[in-house]
Design an enzyme around this catalytic site. Structure first.
Site, PDB file in Angstrom:
ATOM      1  N   MET A  26      64.005 -14.991   5.126  1.00  0.00           N
ATOM      2  CA  MET A  26      63.995 -15.218   6.582  1.00  0.00           C
ATOM      3  C   MET A  26      63.958 -16.719   6.860  1.00  0.00           C
ATOM      4  O   MET A  26      64.414 -17.488   6.061  1.00  0.00           O
ATOM      5  CB  MET A  26      62.774 -14.504   7.215  1.00  0.00           C
ATOM      6  CG  MET A  26      62.858 -12.988   7.066  1.00  0.00           C
ATOM      7  SD  MET A  26      64.331 -12.300   7.808  1.00  0.00           S
ATOM      8  CE  MET A  26      63.807 -12.131   9.505  1.00  0.00           C
ATOM      9  N   CYS A  27      63.436 -17.142   7.936  1.00  0.00           N
ATOM     10  CA  CYS A  27      63.426 -18.517   8.434  1.00  0.00           C
ATOM     11  C   CYS A  27      64.715 -18.801   9.213  1.00  0.00           C
ATOM     12  O   CYS A  27      65.778 -18.306   8.851  1.00  0.00           O
ATOM     13  CB  CYS A  27      63.302 -19.601   7.362  1.00  0.00           C
ATOM     14  SG  CYS A  27      61.756 -19.517   6.449  1.00  0.00           S
ATOM     15  N   GLY A  28      64.585 -19.577  10.250  1.00  0.00           N
ATOM     16  CA  GLY A  28      65.742 -19.967  11.037  1.00  0.00           C
ATOM     17  C   GLY A  28      65.826 -21.483  11.072  1.00  0.00           C
ATOM     18  O   GLY A  28      64.812 -22.159  11.205  1.00  0.00           O
ATOM     19  N   ARG A  81      63.363 -14.548  13.057  1.00  0.00           N
ATOM     20  CA  ARG A  81      63.394 -15.136  11.719  1.00  0.00           C
ATOM     21  C   ARG A  81      62.095 -15.836  11.349  1.00  0.00           C
ATOM     22  O   ARG A  81      62.001 -16.434  10.288  1.00  0.00           O
ATOM     23  CB  ARG A  81      64.542 -16.146  11.639  1.00  0.00           C
ATOM     24  CG  ARG A  81      65.898 -15.519  11.836  1.00  0.00           C
ATOM     25  CD  ARG A  81      67.007 -16.537  11.635  1.00  0.00           C
ATOM     26  NE  ARG A  81      68.189 -15.831  11.207  1.00  0.00           N
ATOM     27  CZ  ARG A  81      68.457 -15.542   9.945  1.00  0.00           C
ATOM     28  NH1 ARG A  81      67.655 -15.938   9.003  1.00  0.00           N
ATOM     29  NH2 ARG A  81      69.546 -14.872   9.625  1.00  0.00           N
TER      30      ARG A  81
END
Lengths: 503, 349
Positions: free
Chosen positions: B1-3, B30
């Site tokens: 994940m993470c944006g 995210r």
């Protein structure tokens, strides 16, 4: 003191209901375990080495083999081995010889290192569907690259790379000389490395002309005895390895008994027929790193700087500092051979008590080379007791670029690790020069077996890498994060620079 | 994940932080509310010649004096102040963010071609390993990193990101899976001019860390992204690789591709892999690296994390999601998905 015989080590039995008295066991056992008594075959268990040749060849599965049916009074300190060694030495007054690797029941560090696998957040990679790169280059690398720009703005590489060996798999076959093993065995290994895109060592026995077709996959060895070493030999090799030490017997030289020096071996080694081939403990022109550097340079000069030069040392307490010296000697790779490394013949006391485990040695070498900022410039090859693809993967994660196998390749050809290589009677045609025994090994067939083994391990290494989310071997090398120690003490974890399981 | 999202205005025109705040919040799926951060280039024009050191103090009573003394030993503190923050209902203030505008004394670091940068690098490593309760997380000239453990809007409002202006912005919405969410672990990661935002995990971290540490860098943040900033510093600043080649060292072509290249190119890429094999990054990642001259975005070699690029006039956007870019610029001239390992470079003119 009455010095009688020691009890038999193995008990060989013949199932009379099954035996058809065909005599194959008699033909196959060079140790004389079987003989005719009238029209019946009987077994002389005392001669047995547990090489399993008779069992493999018996058409009726009539032969049974048990280890040590008679035992001494058990004692935790005065083990059977300790007492038998004393009996033997009291009887002979000699050094006890032994074949194969360290036979002490020491725990394996490899078995106490656990590999990692991805779950969810980091997808594991499926090697069947995604590229997986095990290609490895062995040789010197520059610390950094220099570039220039052309008038058109193109990047030009200014740095010239030195020659490297290109391996399709990081698994190589270590040095086992013609003399220690048979020509058929060497041929089988040479065909296997040719097929799998890797390399093997010639050992210090020179290069037999029958191996010439495979010379681009052979690493020639220069040991202290200089057997077989000449300019033609050096030029034929893909790389040159200077052998300083060997894992099974650090600090001592080599010895090939005269009985194994047949005409062909004498020719290949450039020594008189039937003479003992004794490698001195030191190279008599190397007493310092400076001397080693001179030999490295001489060998490079002799071969017009076209070949990488490796230096092999046994894993000893100071291996890391020695490896750092080797890195500065101009060598392209350092081979570190752990205390489980095999041998044709070594004094038992050396084999079992001198040296350190490859796991600790590779880790320390990698750390020291990094401390000195030269790790990237020299390749590290680990050897000595690599038994499976997990050992390969762990050795690379601990810092090796590639590994050598020895015993494993012999086992693939039929060796049962009976440990009697030094007697020259290997029933499998491997560690022998007796023509009738050598003829038992079919180089074509055994090449397939060895190649299969390398391919199978390579596949398994790819799978293990994929499970860890890694698709190039460069990213596994020295990657301690992918290892955890289980049941290892704090000191060992520190040497290995590995966290404990659960951390 | 993470944006991740980043933008560069190639003409050097300044943008305020209001829109990137909204764009980052667009990707809240995210994140997990455990980390967000922003980096802005051109943040401190009035102190453009000083190194802006952003520091998290656990508290200023016990730890600040040690840092002050160290900085004064190595140069002059031109100005210092607490970074203004604005209480947010759900964001717990854990550290006191502070900033120093610092001018190192180059005569104190001898025998190096870039003494000022080496002093600052030394101070970052020294402070982060040896002064407990003190973390320098941003150390470039005229740039600032603002980060904390919280949702993007909270972190933006906490620092009032809207009030800062710059010609490059990087932003990150964190979903920590490997290590705990803490302020120092939020992205962007920074060293000198270099800032990095990253979505993914670096499975080669152990190799990369040992490699980079042999060049004197020390990893202190307990997270894989940190090595990226140091690797880029090594390759681009110290070894002089341009952006394109640096990316090719970090995410190189496969051997099959290299084998099929024309001779000159083949030799170049082979040399890069042989020399910088330990710098190569593995695992799923999409990364944007910035320095004062521009940004470069790239993914891992099999593109296990998304990355979208877009242009609108002078502005180049790189993000995890097109929707986030469109939140900043609804009308785009061009949108494309870079191929695995292919760098997207936006240079300031």
């Amino acid at each position: 003191m009455v010095l009688g015989s020691v009890p038999v080590k193995y008990r060989v039995t013949i199932d009379r209901d099954r035996c058809m008295e065909c005599g194959r066991c008699i033909e196959n056992c060079p140790y004389g375990t079987f003989r005719w008594e009238g029209d019946k075959i009987t077994a002389v268990s005392r001669n047995c080495t547990a090489c399993h040749r008779c069992i493999a060849m018996c058409p009726r599965d009539a032969i049974g083999l048990e280890e040590r049916p008679v035992d001494y009074r058990s004692h935790p300190v005065w083990t059977v081995e300790a007492r038998e060694a004393i009996f033997n030495q009291a009887r002979t007054g000699r050094v006890i010889l032994a074949g194969m690797g360290n036979a002490q029941p020491l725990p394996s560090i490899f078995d106490r290192l656990l590999l990692d696998a991805c779950q969810v957040t980091n997808p594991s990679i499926d090697p069947l569907r995604e590229p997986m790169e095990l290609r490895t280059y062995i040789g010197k690398k520059p610390k950094r690259l220099e570039f220039s720009r052309t008038g058109a703005g193109d990047v030009e590489l200014e740095t010239k790379l030195t020659p490297n060996l290109m391996l399709e798999t990081p698994i190589m076959i270590g040095h086992m000389s013609y003399g220690a093993i048979s020509l058929n065995a060497q041929l089988a290994l040479a065909r296997a490395v040719h097929k799998t895109g890797t390399f093997m060592g010639t050992g210090e026995g020179g290069m037999h002309p029958n191996l010439y077709p495979y010379q681009d996959r052979l690493i020639v060895q220069v040991a202290s005895g200089r057997f077989g070493v000449g300019i033609d030999y050096l030029e034929r090799g893909a790389a040159i390895e200077i052998k300083i030490g060997q894992g099974a017997k650090p600090g001592i030289g080599g010895h090939l008994p005269g009985e194994k020096v047949c005409a062909d071996v004498s020719c290949t080694r450039m020594i008189p027929l039937g003479s003992d081939a004794i490698s001195p403990a030191p190279h008599h022109d190397i007493y310092s790193i400076e001397d080693l550097a001179q030999l490295v340079r001489s060998l490079k000069e002799a071969t017009e700087w076209k070949k990488p030069v490796f230096v092999k040392i046994a894993a000893v307490h100071n291996a890391a500092a020695i490896a750092a010296g080797i890195a500065r000697s101009g060598a392209d790779a350092v081979v570190v051979d752990g205390f489980r490394g095999g041998t044709g013949a070594a004094p038992k006391v050396f084999r079992d008590h001198v040296g350190i485990p490859i796991e600790a040695a590779v880790s320390a070498v990698d750390a020291k080379l990094r401390d000195q900022g030269v790790r990237n410039e020299i390749s590290v090859i680990a050897s000595g007791g690599i038994r499976n693809s997990a050992d390969v993967t762990k050795a690379i994660a601990l810092g090796a670029d590639a590994i050598y196998i020895g015993t494993a390749a012999l086992v693939a050809m039929g060796c049962r690790v009976c440990g009697n290589c030094y007697r020259g009677l290997c029933p499998w045609g491997i560690a022998t020069q007796r023509p009738d025994l050598v003829a038992r090994l079919d180089p074509e067939k055994e090449a397939v077996h060895v190649a299969n083994l390398i391919e199978a391990w390579t596949l398994e290494v790819s799978e293990l890498m994929g499970a860890a989310g890694i698709n190039a071997i460069e990213s596994l090398r020295g990657n301690r994060d992918r290892l955890r120690g289980y049941m290892l003490d704090e000191g060992m974890l520190e040497v290995l620079d590995v966290l404990p399981a659960g951390a | 994940m993470c944006g991740i999202i980043s933008v560069v205005d190639r003409s050097g025109a300044a943008m305020d932080g209001a829109r990137i705040r909204d764009a980052l919040a667009m990707m809240n799926e995210r994140g997990s509310g455990e980390g967000a951060g922003y980096a802005v280039y051109g943040a401190y024009p009035e102190y453009a010649e000083c190194y802006a050191l952003h520091v998290f103090f656990d508290n200023i009573i016990e730890t600040k004096a040690a840092l002050d003394t160290l900085l004064e030993t190595w140069g002059a503190i031109v100005h210092e102040e607490e970074i203004p923050t604005y209480e947010q209902p759900h964001l717990k203030k854990v550290h006191t963010p502070w900033r120093y505008f610092f001018r190192p004394d180059p005569s104190l670091m001898t025998g190096t071609p870039s003494p000022e940068e080496d002093i600052v690098t030394y101070l970052v490593m020294k402070v982060n390993t040896a002064i407990p309760g003190t973390l320098i997380y941003s150390s470039g000239k005229n740039i600032g990193v603002f980060k904390a453990a919280g949702w993007p809007e909270e972190v933006a409002d906490f620092y009032r990101i809207q009030d800062y202006k710059g010609y490059i912005w990087l932003a990150h919405n964190r979903y920590p899976t490997n290590t705990r969410g803490w302020w120092g672990g939020a992205h962007p990661f920074n060293l000198l001019d270099w800032s990095v935002v990253h979505n993914g995990e670096i499975t080669s971290y152990g190799t990369n860390r040992r490699y980079i540490e042999s060049f004197g860098y020390k990893c202190t943040m307990f997270t894989d992204t940190e090595v990226v900033a140091y690797l880029v510093d090594l390759l681009a600043r110290r070894h002089g690789l341009d952006e394109g080649l640096a990316v090719r060292a970090l995410a190189p072509p496969f051997w099959d591709e290299i084998d099929g290249m024309p001779e000159r190119e083949k030799n170049l890429y082979r040399a890069i892999r042989l020399t910088y094999g330990s710098a190569m990054m593995n695992g799923p990642f999409a990364i944007v690296v910035a320095n004062r001259d521009g940004i470069v975005g790239f993914t891992d070699r099999i593109k296990l994390r998304p990355l979208v690029a877009a242009e609108e006039g002078d502005r180049l956007y790189i993000s995890s999601e097109e929707a986030a870019i469109r939140r900043m610029a609804p009308e785009l001239d061009r949108v494309w998905m870079p191929r695995a390992g292919e760098p997207v470079i936006g240079r300031v003119r």
